[in-house]
Motif scaffolding. Structure first.
Motif, PDB file in Angstrom:
ATOM      1  N   CYS A 160     -37.706  13.286  31.676  1.00 38.87           N
ATOM      2  CA  CYS A 160     -38.058  12.064  30.926  1.00 38.87           C
ATOM      3  C   CYS A 160     -39.101  11.248  31.697  1.00 38.87           C
ATOM      4  CB  CYS A 160     -36.823  11.205  30.675  1.00 38.87           C
ATOM      5  SG  CYS A 160     -35.728  11.871  29.414  1.00 38.87           S
ATOM      6  N   VAL A 161     -38.957  11.204  33.024  1.00 41.00           N
ATOM      7  CA  VAL A 161     -39.891  10.422  33.841  1.00 41.00           C
ATOM      8  C   VAL A 161     -41.298  10.994  33.745  1.00 41.00           C
ATOM      9  CG1 VAL A 161     -40.475   9.737  36.208  1.00 41.00           C
ATOM     10  CG2 VAL A 161     -38.097   9.654  35.445  1.00 41.00           C
ATOM     11  N   ASN A 162     -41.380  12.306  33.570  1.00 39.59           N
ATOM     12  CA  ASN A 162     -42.691  12.948  33.470  1.00 39.59           C
ATOM     13  C   ASN A 162     -43.122  13.135  32.022  1.00 39.59           C
ATOM     14  OD1 ASN A 162     -44.895  13.913  34.762  1.00 39.59           O
ATOM     15  ND2 ASN A 162     -44.159  15.987  34.936  1.00 39.59           N
ATOM     16  N   ALA A 163     -42.382  12.500  31.103  1.00 40.64           N
ATOM     17  CA  ALA A 163     -42.684  12.582  29.667  1.00 40.64           C
ATOM     18  C   ALA A 163     -42.666  14.021  29.152  1.00 40.64           C
ATOM     19  CB  ALA A 163     -44.012  11.907  29.343  1.00 40.64           C
ATOM     20  N   LEU A 164     -41.895  14.886  29.806  1.00 40.90           N
ATOM     21  CA  LEU A 164     -41.740  16.249  29.285  1.00 40.90           C
ATOM     22  C   LEU A 164     -40.627  16.281  28.240  1.00 40.90           C
ATOM     23  CD1 LEU A 164     -42.008  18.336  32.583  1.00 40.90           C
ATOM     24  CD2 LEU A 164     -43.674  18.237  30.724  1.00 40.90           C
ATOM     25  N   GLU A 165     -39.813  15.249  28.222  1.00 43.02           N
ATOM     26  CA  GLU A 165     -38.749  15.121  27.223  1.00 43.02           C
ATOM     27  C   GLU A 165     -38.793  13.701  26.672  1.00 43.02           C
ATOM     28  OE1 GLU A 165     -36.449  16.936  25.821  1.00 43.02           O
ATOM     29  OE2 GLU A 165     -36.463  18.775  27.022  1.00 43.02           O
ATOM     30  N   PRO A 166     -38.681  13.566  25.354  1.00 41.99           N
ATOM     31  CA  PRO A 166     -38.597  12.214  24.779  1.00 41.99           C
ATOM     32  C   PRO A 166     -37.179  11.658  24.953  1.00 41.99           C
ATOM     33  CG  PRO A 166     -38.427  13.867  23.051  1.00 41.99           C
ATOM     34  CD  PRO A 166     -38.594  14.625  24.344  1.00 41.99           C
TER      35      PRO A 166
ATOM     36  N   PRO B 247     -47.105   4.033  22.379  1.00 39.40           N
ATOM     37  CA  PRO B 247     -47.759   5.138  21.663  1.00 39.40           C
ATOM     38  C   PRO B 247     -49.220   5.348  22.070  1.00 39.40           C
ATOM     39  CG  PRO B 247     -47.291   3.275  20.186  1.00 39.40           C
ATOM     40  CD  PRO B 247     -46.632   2.967  21.490  1.00 39.40           C
ATOM     41  N   LYS B 248     -49.814   4.359  22.715  1.00 40.35           N
ATOM     42  CA  LYS B 248     -51.224   4.496  23.100  1.00 40.35           C
ATOM     43  C   LYS B 248     -51.415   5.280  24.411  1.00 40.35           C
ATOM     44  CE  LYS B 248     -52.298   0.022  22.917  1.00 40.35           C
ATOM     45  NZ  LYS B 248     -51.164  -0.701  22.293  1.00 40.35           N
ATOM     46  N   VAL B 249     -50.267   5.560  25.082  1.00 42.06           N
ATOM     47  CA  VAL B 249     -50.384   6.205  26.393  1.00 42.06           C
ATOM     48  C   VAL B 249     -50.804   7.666  26.257  1.00 42.06           C
ATOM     49  CG1 VAL B 249     -49.012   7.040  28.347  1.00 42.06           C
ATOM     50  CG2 VAL B 249     -48.760   4.696  27.555  1.00 42.06           C
ATOM     51  N   ASP B 250     -51.761   8.076  27.081  1.00 38.98           N
ATOM     52  CA  ASP B 250     -52.215   9.461  27.118  1.00 38.98           C
ATOM     53  C   ASP B 250     -51.252  10.251  28.020  1.00 38.98           C
ATOM     54  OD1 ASP B 250     -53.371  11.872  27.713  1.00 38.98           O
ATOM     55  OD2 ASP B 250     -55.376  11.048  28.066  1.00 38.98           O
ATOM     56  N   LEU B 251     -50.348  11.001  27.376  1.00 39.35           N
ATOM     57  CA  LEU B 251     -49.280  11.651  28.144  1.00 39.35           C
ATOM     58  C   LEU B 251     -49.806  12.728  29.094  1.00 39.35           C
ATOM     59  CD1 LEU B 251     -46.372  11.865  25.557  1.00 39.35           C
ATOM     60  CD2 LEU B 251     -46.697  10.210  27.399  1.00 39.35           C
ATOM     61  N   ASN B 252     -50.886  13.380  28.717  1.00 33.84           N
ATOM     62  CA  ASN B 252     -51.428  14.390  29.625  1.00 33.84           C
ATOM     63  C   ASN B 252     -51.936  13.766  30.907  1.00 33.84           C
ATOM     64  OD1 ASN B 252     -50.892  16.739  28.235  1.00 33.84           O
ATOM     65  ND2 ASN B 252     -52.647  16.395  26.888  1.00 33.84           N
ATOM     66  N   ARG B 253     -52.536  12.607  30.760  1.00 35.12           N
ATOM     67  CA  ARG B 253     -53.026  11.902  31.942  1.00 35.12           C
ATOM     68  C   ARG B 253     -51.867  11.447  32.815  1.00 35.12           C
ATOM     69  NH1 ARG B 253     -58.064  11.516  33.240  1.00 35.12           N
ATOM     70  NH2 ARG B 253     -58.131  10.247  35.104  1.00 35.12           N
ATOM     71  N   LEU B 254     -50.843  10.949  32.133  1.00 33.92           N
ATOM     72  CA  LEU B 254     -49.671  10.491  32.872  1.00 33.92           C
ATOM     73  C   LEU B 254     -49.036  11.662  33.636  1.00 33.92           C
ATOM     74  CD1 LEU B 254     -47.349   8.061  33.050  1.00 33.92           C
ATOM     75  CD2 LEU B 254     -46.126   9.992  32.089  1.00 33.92           C
ATOM     76  N   ARG B 255     -48.894  12.799  32.964  1.00 34.77           N
ATOM     77  CA  ARG B 255     -48.277  13.961  33.622  1.00 34.77           C
ATOM     78  C   ARG B 255     -49.089  14.382  34.830  1.00 34.77           C
ATOM     79  NH1 ARG B 255     -47.695  16.075  28.057  1.00 34.77           N
ATOM     80  NH2 ARG B 255     -45.734  15.167  27.368  1.00 34.77           N
ATOM     81  N   ALA B 256     -50.393  14.208  34.747  1.00 36.53           N
ATOM     82  CA  ALA B 256     -51.236  14.569  35.883  1.00 36.53           C
ATOM     83  C   ALA B 256     -51.000  13.622  37.057  1.00 36.53           C
ATOM     84  CB  ALA B 256     -52.705  14.535  35.472  1.00 36.53           C
TER      85      ALA B 256
END
Ligand code: ADP
Ligand code: MG
Length: 240
Positions: free
Chosen positions: A46-52, A68-77
């Motif tokens: 969840c912390v890495n946004a791999l699970e909602p 909803p505006k967050v770019d999850l790929n960027r966050l995961r990086a």
């Protein structure tokens, strides 16, 4: 750096996380332990946004994951993740494994990515293996590559999910040593592990989870020293 507030998560009707609340401050090392199935992997995913998750809030380095505006790929990086099974690309050389996301996600030039790659491989003691493919390395070496690959993204924090539990005993130390060095260098880390030697050495706090709940979240010395919950005691008596 990581702020988790009242997170609830369900798989269908099954509640896997219940009101999970904790914080990991910059430079802190938090070890997460608990019985199998208690929700440790789910929490760090969840912390890495791999699970909602269905309710609650997680903020990572000032970014609200539910926005909803967050770019999850960027966050995961920005948040490095190291799994039990190394998840390297088997057909790519070690250098290519490390360069790929640097170039594709961060837009680094190949030269820049390669310089970073070589310095990280040196740091984890694998410079001589740079042009091999994952299958030519031992499990411990592959896991060190996986750590280097995560570090190549200049993460603000690193998440580890049982990074040594798939390794033969003689390889565990070489991976833990890299993690210990990282911790001592000031990396913010959340580490799911049952390696209590690691916890004793570098953890600031220990979180104990059971049945989807954070049952204890205490400074390391309290966890290993003072009496704690029956559930944590029962667990510790099995693994120590
Ligand atoms: P841990 O890492 O502590 O062993 P997990 O977070 O992997 O625990 O799993 C917690 C619980 O959620 C377990 O009961 C597991 O069976 C269940 N679970 C995990 N992933 C899924 C999924 N994708 N779908 C349904 N249930 C799942
Ligand atoms: Mg797990």
């Amino acid at each position: 750096m990581i702020d988790i507030t009242l997170v609830n998560k369900f798989y269908g009707n099954f509640q896997v996380l219940t009101d999970c609340t904790t914080k990991v401050r910059k430079g802190e090392v938090v070890v997460v332990c608990g019985p199998s199935g208690s929700g440790k992997s789910t929490l760090i995913k969840c912390v890495n946004a791999l699970e909602p998750f269905q309710s609650g809030r997680i903020i990572v380095d000032g970014v609200d994951l539910s926005d909803p505006k967050v770019d999850l790929n960027r966050l995961r990086a920005r948040v490095g993740m190291v799994f039990q099974h190394f998840e390297l690309f088997p057909h790519l050389r070690i250098t290519e494994n490390l360069c790929l996301a640097q170039e594709k996600v961060l837009g680094r030039s190949h030269e820049e990515a390669m310089a970073k790659t070589l310095s990280l491989l040196e740091r984890v003691g694998l410079k001589d293996h740079a042009e091999k493919r994952p299958g030519q390395l031992s499990g411990g070496q592959q896991q060190r590559v996986a750590i280097a690959r995560a570090l190549a993204m200049d993460p603000v924090a690193m998440l580890f999910d049982e990074p040594t539990s798939a390794l033969d005993p003689e390889m565990i130390k070489e991976v833990l040593d890299v993690m210990i060095e990282l911790a001592q260098d000031g990396m913010t880390m959340m580490v799911v592990t049952h390696e209590m030697g690691f916890a004793r050495k570098v953890a600031d706090r220990v979180i104990f989870m059971d049945k989807g709940e954070i049952v204890e979240d205490v400074p390391k010395d309290d966890f290993f020293g003072k009496p704690h919950s029956d559930r944590a005691q029962a667990f510790l008596s099995k693994i120590l």
